[in-house]
Design a protein around this motif. Structure first.
Motif, PDB file in Angstrom:
ATOM      1  N   GLU A 104       1.047  -1.500   0.180  1.00  9.79           N
ATOM      2  CA  GLU A 104      -0.194  -0.484   0.443  1.00  9.79           C
ATOM      3  C   GLU A 104       0.863   1.096  -0.499  1.00  9.79           C
ATOM      4  N   ASN A 106       1.129   4.673   1.326  1.00  9.34           N
ATOM      5  CA  ASN A 106       0.065   5.596   2.195  1.00  9.34           C
ATOM      6  C   ASN A 106       1.502   7.050   3.431  1.00  9.34           C
ATOM      7  N   ASP A 107       0.437   7.875   3.217  1.00  2.91           N
ATOM      8  CA  ASP A 107       1.775   9.199   3.568  1.00  2.91           C
ATOM      9  C   ASP A 107       3.070   9.222   2.684  1.00  2.91           C
ATOM     10  N   GLU A 111       4.508  -0.030   1.709  1.00  2.89           N
ATOM     11  CA  GLU A 111       4.359  -0.504   2.725  1.00  2.89           C
ATOM     12  C   GLU A 111       3.824  -1.951   2.244  1.00  2.89           C
TER      13      GLU A 111
END
Length: 160
Positions: A104, A106-107, A111
């Motif tokens: 994924e 994220n930010d 990850e």
């Protein structure tokens, strides 16, 4: 180290600058990331890393006493496949199989999530690549009768 440049050879940019070997890069289908192998954790023991195409947000996706190499992006879904083997026992011949990781973003960082073993063969399964639609997988294996390296092709379905 890993570098990128524009298609005409201009605008050369260095992405990695860490001690050790960085190699075997592949740019993600969306052009935002580069997946590669590196032995910066332990010499000759390769781990899979991802870095932004801008040289930021580097992340190690694997962290084991092994050799992980030949990473390749799934063309349409958030998965990376690679060849990997456990090298923790020097008296045991390592078995190279194919591994798949969902990821994924994220930010602004990738990850790593679930890891699935794709092959389980006593010989070598290495160098996986997906077809452009992600529905087929090709890899090199020593599963032929004479143990020589041959290309294998199979239908591929992502884990549920």
């Amino acid at each position: 180290d890993i570098y990128v440049m524009d298609p005409d050879g201009s605008n050369v940019r260095q992405l990695t600058d860490a001690p050790g070997y960085d190699g075997g890069p592949f740019i993600s289908p969306d052009g935002k990331w580069v997946v590669f192998r590196s032995d910066r954790k332990k010499e000759n023991y390769l781990q899979i890393y991802v870095i932004g195409i801008d040289g930021k947000n580097e992340v190690a996706l694997t962290d084991n006493e092994g050799v992980n190499w030949g990473p390749y992006w799934h063309p349409t879904k958030p998965y990376i496949i690679w060849s990997g083997a456990d090298h923790s026992n020097p008296r045991q011949r390592p078995n190279y199989d194919l591994w798949l990781m969902r990821y994924e973003v994220n930010d602004g960082k990738i990850e790593g999530k679930e890891v699935t073993r794709i092959t389980d063969f006593s010989g070598a399964d290495v160098l996986p690549v997906f077809s452009p639609d992600g529905e087929r997988l090709m890899w090199t294996s020593t599963r032929s009768e004479d143990g020589s390296s041959q290309l294998f092709l199979a239908d591929f379905h992502l884990p549920e």
